[in-house]
Scaffold this motif. Structure first.
Motif, mmCIF file in Angstrom:
data_model
loop_
_atom_site.group_PDB
_atom_site.id
_atom_site.type_symbol
_atom_site.label_atom_id
_atom_site.label_comp_id
_atom_site.label_asym_id
_atom_site.label_seq_id
_atom_site.Cartn_x
_atom_site.Cartn_y
_atom_site.Cartn_z
ATOM 1 N N ALA A 181 0.934 -1.113 0.005
ATOM 2 C CA ALA A 181 0.017 0.227 -0.005
ATOM 3 C C ALA A 181 0.924 1.210 0.048
ATOM 4 O O ALA A 181 1.868 1.170 0.585
ATOM 5 C CB ALA A 181 -1.072 -0.078 1.226
ATOM 6 N N ALA A 182 0.452 2.242 -0.741
ATOM 7 C CA ALA A 182 1.352 3.170 -1.038
ATOM 8 C C ALA A 182 1.090 4.468 -0.178
ATOM 9 O O ALA A 182 1.861 5.127 0.359
ATOM 10 C CB ALA A 182 1.183 3.759 -2.449
ATOM 11 N N THR A 183 -0.118 4.654 0.141
ATOM 12 C CA THR A 183 -0.826 5.766 0.987
ATOM 13 C C THR A 183 -1.516 5.260 2.035
ATOM 14 O O THR A 183 -1.929 4.037 2.056
ATOM 15 C CB THR A 183 -1.724 6.527 -0.032
ATOM 16 O OG1 THR A 183 -2.863 5.899 -0.419
ATOM 17 C CG2 THR A 183 -0.605 7.467 -1.037
ATOM 18 N N THR A 184 -1.692 6.014 3.108
ATOM 19 C CA THR A 184 -2.906 5.588 4.240
ATOM 20 C C THR A 184 -4.027 5.350 4.045
ATOM 21 O O THR A 184 -4.495 4.621 4.295
ATOM 22 C CB THR A 184 -2.640 6.817 5.475
ATOM 23 O OG1 THR A 184 -1.254 7.104 5.694
ATOM 24 C CG2 THR A 184 -3.528 6.269 6.609
ATOM 25 N N ALA A 185 -4.726 5.978 2.985
ATOM 26 C CA ALA A 185 -5.876 5.678 2.317
ATOM 27 C C ALA A 185 -6.126 4.300 1.869
ATOM 28 O O ALA A 185 -7.154 3.795 2.044
ATOM 29 C CB ALA A 185 -6.403 6.860 1.449
ATOM 30 N N ASP A 186 -5.097 4.105 1.106
ATOM 31 C CA ASP A 186 -5.177 2.689 0.647
ATOM 32 C C ASP A 186 -4.979 1.701 1.759
ATOM 33 O O ASP A 186 -5.605 0.702 1.522
ATOM 34 C CB ASP A 186 -4.197 2.444 -0.412
ATOM 35 C CG ASP A 186 -4.187 3.344 -1.778
ATOM 36 O OD1 ASP A 186 -5.166 3.799 -2.040
ATOM 37 O OD2 ASP A 186 -3.152 3.894 -2.355
#
Length: 344
Positions: A181-186
């Protein structure tokens, strides 16, 4: 001549090509599937060695459709009359334990004048021991009724297995994506999806576990009843009639006491309302009997006015004629009356 040679050559060429194509197709069909080492593996023919009934491989790679793979839930109900339900209950428990079963519920009722002694048990025995359990329970007493039913749930079990496999694979793929996962949202979206599918997966596993327990252990409801009829409630002699009458009197007295206890809370406010109504009626009667006082202008009943005097007549009255002579009589007069002229 040249045309005949060309025609025969063409026919021979066509026959040669047809034979080659037939030989290649037959070799490809019977040659099997090439393996990693370049050799061909002959496929197992239906009904031959290496297969089970229905053409399914015996190594378990594909589910078999034989009777042994069917999922069946067996339930039953047995009613038996016995001399002593408590003793028969103990015997039934011992029988179930000998068959590696268990008792899910047990209810016993003692006998009385209104009902006979009875017992009811919910028995769970292995599916392959149902016949032994029924035969052993028949020996407890006189069998009144037996009902055994089987329900096939094979399709339901396979559907649950397919859903569990699909959800488990989905959860595994999502878990693999968490590390990339690249971002916290993902990451949050992945965790939400994993939690949702994991909950569905746990629910399906619980259903499968319950269904497997119902398949592995059959359920038999045993109803034990005491033999004989209920004692008659009608008294048979004087003393039993006296006892029945005394009991009915006590019951009536207790019922009357209960009725009085129920009515007491209602009698108090009703008594207060009745007292208020009687007080109002007494006040109204007293006010109606009291006399009315006379007014200040004069007596209550005025005297009648005197008649008016008549005017004297203008003409003189005629002279009175002399009265005839009569024998002297004793005058009877009252002291207040004036003397009459003819008696003087």
């Amino acid at each position: 001549m040249r045309r005949m040679i060309l025609a025969s050559t063409a026919v021979a060429t066509a026959l040669l090509l047809a034979g080659c194509s037939a030989g290649g197709s037959s070799s490809s069909q019977s040659g099997g599937v090439p393996s990693a080492d370049g050799q061909r593996v002959e496929p197992a023919l239906p009904g031959g060695p290496g297969t089970s009934e229905g053409g399914v491989a015996a190594d378990g790679s594909t589910e078999s459709l034989t009777d042994t793979d069917q999922s069946v839930i067996t339930t039953g109900w047995i009613t038996i009359t016995v001399d002593d339900p408590a003793l028969a209950t103990d015997d039934a428990v011992a029988l179930v334990e000998s068959l590696d079963g268990r008792i899910d519920s047990r209810t016993q009722q003692a006998g009385s004048d209104q009902q006979q002694a009875s017992a009811q048990l919910t028995i769970r025995v292995p599916a392959d021991s149902v016949d032994k359990a029924v035969d052993g329970l028949r020996e407890l007493g006189d069998v009144e009724s037996v009902s055994i039913s089987a329900s096939d749930v094979t399709l339901q079990v396979r559907d649950l297995d397919a859903q569990i496999s699909a959800l488990q694979a989905s959860v595994d793929r999502l878990l693999d994506l968490v590390g990339s996962a690249a971002t916290t949202a993902d990451l949050i979206e992945l965790e939400t999806a994993i939690s949702d599918r994991q909950g569905q997966l746990d629910s399906l596993k619980s259903q499968k576990q319950y269904l497997s327990d119902q398949i592995d252990y059959s359920t038999i409801t045993l109803d034990l009843r005491q033999k004989g009829a209920l004692p008659s409630a009608v008294p048979g002699d004087f003393w039993s009639g006296l006892a029945a009458g005394w009991a009915s009197l006590g019951a009536a007295a207790s019922g009357l006491l209960v009725l009085v206890g129920v009515l007491i809370p209602w009698l108090l406010p009703l008594a207060v309302l009745a007292a208020i109504a009687l007080l109002i009626v007494a006040l109204v009667r007293r006010s109606s009997r009291r006399p009315h006082p006379a007014g200040p202008s004069g007596p209550a009943h005025p005297e009648p006015a005197p008649a008016p005097a008549t005017a004297p007549s203008a003409e003189p009255a005629p002279p009175a004629e002399p009265a005839p002579a009569t024998a002297p009589t004793e005058a009877h007069s009252t002291p207040n009356d004036p003397p009459r002229p003819d008696t003087l």
